[in-house]
Design a protein around this motif. Structure first.
Motif, PDB file in Angstrom:
ATOM      1  N   GLU A  19     -18.378 -39.343  13.621  1.00  0.00           N
ATOM      2  CA  GLU A  19     -16.910 -39.092  13.281  1.00  0.00           C
ATOM      3  C   GLU A  19     -16.791 -37.974  12.565  1.00  0.00           C
ATOM      4  N   VAL A  20     -16.204 -36.569  13.014  1.00  0.00           N
ATOM      5  CA  VAL A  20     -16.326 -35.256  12.188  1.00  0.00           C
ATOM      6  C   VAL A  20     -14.920 -35.189  12.015  1.00  0.00           C
ATOM      7  N   LYS A  21     -14.793 -34.620  10.572  1.00  0.00           N
ATOM      8  CA  LYS A  21     -13.100 -34.029  10.285  1.00  0.00           C
ATOM      9  C   LYS A  21     -13.578 -32.824   9.712  1.00  0.00           C
ATOM     10  N   SER A  22     -12.645 -31.690  10.046  1.00  0.00           N
ATOM     11  CA  SER A  22     -12.736 -30.617   9.390  1.00  0.00           C
ATOM     12  C   SER A  22     -11.682 -30.392   8.152  1.00  0.00           C
ATOM     13  N   PHE A  23     -11.900 -29.756   7.309  1.00  0.00           N
ATOM     14  CA  PHE A  23     -10.869 -29.471   6.095  1.00  0.00           C
ATOM     15  C   PHE A  23     -10.893 -27.977   6.228  1.00  0.00           C
ATOM     16  N   ASP A  24      -9.736 -27.516   4.783  1.00  0.00           N
ATOM     17  CA  ASP A  24      -9.608 -26.220   4.598  1.00  0.00           C
ATOM     18  C   ASP A  24     -11.056 -25.599   4.217  1.00  0.00           C
ATOM     19  N   LYS A  25     -10.894 -24.122   4.900  1.00  0.00           N
ATOM     20  CA  LYS A  25     -12.048 -23.225   4.637  1.00  0.00           C
ATOM     21  C   LYS A  25     -13.383 -23.481   5.490  1.00  0.00           C
ATOM     22  N   ASN A  26     -13.087 -24.046   6.475  1.00  0.00           N
ATOM     23  CA  ASN A  26     -14.241 -24.360   7.393  1.00  0.00           C
ATOM     24  C   ASN A  26     -15.138 -25.555   6.660  1.00  0.00           C
ATOM     25  N   LYS A  27     -14.579 -26.273   5.700  1.00  0.00           N
ATOM     26  CA  LYS A  27     -15.493 -27.427   5.288  1.00  0.00           C
ATOM     27  C   LYS A  27     -15.252 -28.835   6.202  1.00  0.00           C
ATOM     28  N   LYS A  28     -16.703 -29.347   6.538  1.00  0.00           N
ATOM     29  CA  LYS A  28     -16.865 -30.510   7.539  1.00  0.00           C
ATOM     30  C   LYS A  28     -17.159 -31.578   6.723  1.00  0.00           C
ATOM     31  N   MET A  29     -16.960 -32.673   7.295  1.00  0.00           N
ATOM     32  CA  MET A  29     -17.288 -33.971   6.813  1.00  0.00           C
ATOM     33  C   MET A  29     -17.618 -34.805   8.030  1.00  0.00           C
ATOM     34  N   ALA A  30     -19.077 -35.437   8.292  1.00  0.00           N
ATOM     35  CA  ALA A  30     -19.362 -36.203   9.300  1.00  0.00           C
ATOM     36  C   ALA A  30     -19.704 -37.610   8.862  1.00  0.00           C
ATOM     37  N   LYS A  31     -19.219 -38.650   9.595  1.00  0.00           N
ATOM     38  CA  LYS A  31     -19.565 -40.185   9.109  1.00  0.00           C
ATOM     39  C   LYS A  31     -20.076 -40.745  10.352  1.00  0.00           C
ATOM     40  N   VAL A  32     -21.232 -41.613  10.199  1.00  0.00           N
ATOM     41  CA  VAL A  32     -21.857 -42.328  11.213  1.00  0.00           C
ATOM     42  C   VAL A  32     -22.472 -43.551  10.344  1.00  0.00           C
ATOM     43  N   SER A  33     -22.726 -44.568  11.425  1.00  0.00           N
ATOM     44  CA  SER A  33     -23.630 -45.739  10.971  1.00  0.00           C
ATOM     45  C   SER A  33     -25.053 -45.484  11.272  1.00  0.00           C
ATOM     46  N   LEU A  34     -25.877 -46.250  10.556  1.00  0.00           N
ATOM     47  CA  LEU A  34     -27.335 -46.147  10.981  1.00  0.00           C
ATOM     48  C   LEU A  34     -27.746 -47.458  10.916  1.00  0.00           C
ATOM     49  N   ALA A  35     -28.447 -48.011  11.859  1.00  0.00           N
ATOM     50  CA  ALA A  35     -29.057 -49.140  11.859  1.00  0.00           C
ATOM     51  C   ALA A  35     -30.811 -49.126  11.429  1.00  0.00           C
ATOM     52  N   THR A  36     -30.934 -49.808  10.537  1.00  0.00           N
ATOM     53  CA  THR A  36     -32.473 -50.018  10.343  1.00  0.00           C
ATOM     54  C   THR A  36     -32.959 -51.417  10.566  1.00  0.00           C
ATOM     55  N   SER A  37     -34.166 -51.535  10.986  1.00  0.00           N
ATOM     56  CA  SER A  37     -34.656 -52.757  11.519  1.00  0.00           C
ATOM     57  C   SER A  37     -36.154 -53.175  10.975  1.00  0.00           C
ATOM     58  N   GLU A  38     -36.405 -54.318  10.512  1.00  0.00           N
ATOM     59  CA  GLU A  38     -37.518 -54.728   9.910  1.00  0.00           C
ATOM     60  C   GLU A  38     -37.938 -56.080  10.937  1.00  0.00           C
ATOM     61  N   THR A  39     -39.213 -56.092  11.468  1.00  0.00           N
ATOM     62  CA  THR A  39     -39.521 -57.114  12.403  1.00  0.00           C
ATOM     63  C   THR A  39     -40.730 -58.004  11.437  1.00  0.00           C
ATOM     64  N   TYR A  40     -40.672 -59.259  11.511  1.00  0.00           N
ATOM     65  CA  TYR A  40     -41.638 -60.078  11.040  1.00  0.00           C
ATOM     66  C   TYR A  40     -41.905 -61.369  11.673  1.00  0.00           C
ATOM     67  N   THR A  41     -42.891 -62.035  11.485  1.00  0.00           N
ATOM     68  CA  THR A  41     -43.014 -63.484  12.115  1.00  0.00           C
ATOM     69  C   THR A  41     -43.038 -64.528  11.085  1.00  0.00           C
ATOM     70  N   ASN A  42     -42.064 -65.367  11.230  1.00  0.00           N
ATOM     71  CA  ASN A  42     -41.383 -66.685  10.375  1.00  0.00           C
ATOM     72  C   ASN A  42     -42.482 -67.421   9.960  1.00  0.00           C
ATOM     73  N   SER A  43     -42.432 -68.407   9.322  1.00  0.00           N
ATOM     74  CA  SER A  43     -43.591 -69.466   9.013  1.00  0.00           C
ATOM     75  C   SER A  43     -43.780 -70.220  10.328  1.00  0.00           C
ATOM     76  N   GLU A  44     -42.817 -70.376  11.297  1.00  0.00           N
ATOM     77  CA  GLU A  44     -42.900 -71.211  12.460  1.00  0.00           C
ATOM     78  C   GLU A  44     -43.382 -70.402  13.586  1.00  0.00           C
ATOM     79  N   GLY A  45     -44.028 -69.026  13.242  1.00  0.00           N
ATOM     80  CA  GLY A  45     -44.683 -68.300  14.231  1.00  0.00           C
ATOM     81  C   GLY A  45     -43.716 -67.430  15.341  1.00  0.00           C
ATOM     82  N   VAL A  46     -42.366 -67.520  14.966  1.00  0.00           N
ATOM     83  CA  VAL A  46     -41.299 -67.046  15.663  1.00  0.00           C
ATOM     84  C   VAL A  46     -41.099 -65.462  15.254  1.00  0.00           C
ATOM     85  N   LYS A  47     -41.092 -64.398  16.130  1.00  0.00           N
ATOM     86  CA  LYS A  47     -40.902 -63.029  15.797  1.00  0.00           C
ATOM     87  C   LYS A  47     -39.385 -62.811  15.338  1.00  0.00           C
TER      88      LYS A  47
END
Length: 113
Positions: A19-47
């Motif tokens: 999502e990009v917004k422009s302000f006075d004098k060509n100033k821009k701001m961009a917002k976005v969501s980022l997903a980070t993932s971590e995978t592990y095997t629990n004590s029951e052997g399930v990923k």
């Protein structure tokens, strides 16, 4: 060493188009969501995969880069700093946000379908 006091590095995939917004004098701001993932095997052997969502904010030339080159699913590495802000909504409830102010972005690829 002062730059280490508030520094974060993340690798993940964009959850939506920027999502990009422009302000006075060509100033821009961009917002976005980022997903980070971590995978592990629990004590029951399930990923198990845990996903965390991060709110990214980019300004100026970095925002222009985000607007031009990034889209939903893009895999990126970011470096920035953590900021927190709050406001009171129309019902009088206090809302809190934690965001990453992006200093640098590296494109790693696109998420495969």
């Amino acid at each position: 060493m002062n730059s280490l006091r508030n520094s974060v590095r993340l690798i993940g995939n964009l959850g939506g188009d920027p999502e990009v917004k422009s302000f006075d004098k060509n100033k821009k701001m961009a917002k976005v969501s980022l997903a980070t993932s971590e995978t592990y095997t629990n004590s029951e052997g399930v990923k198990v995969t845990d996903t965390c969502w991060h709110h990214l904010v980019a300004w100026g030339k970095t925002a222009s880069f985000v607007e031009k080159y990034l889209a939903k699913g893009s895999e990126i590495a970011v470096e920035g700093k953590i900021t927190s802000r709050n406001y009171t909504d129309k019902d009088g409830n206090k809302k809190y946000f934690t965001e990453i102010i992006v200093n640098d972005i590296l494109m790693l690829g696109r998420k495969s379908s």
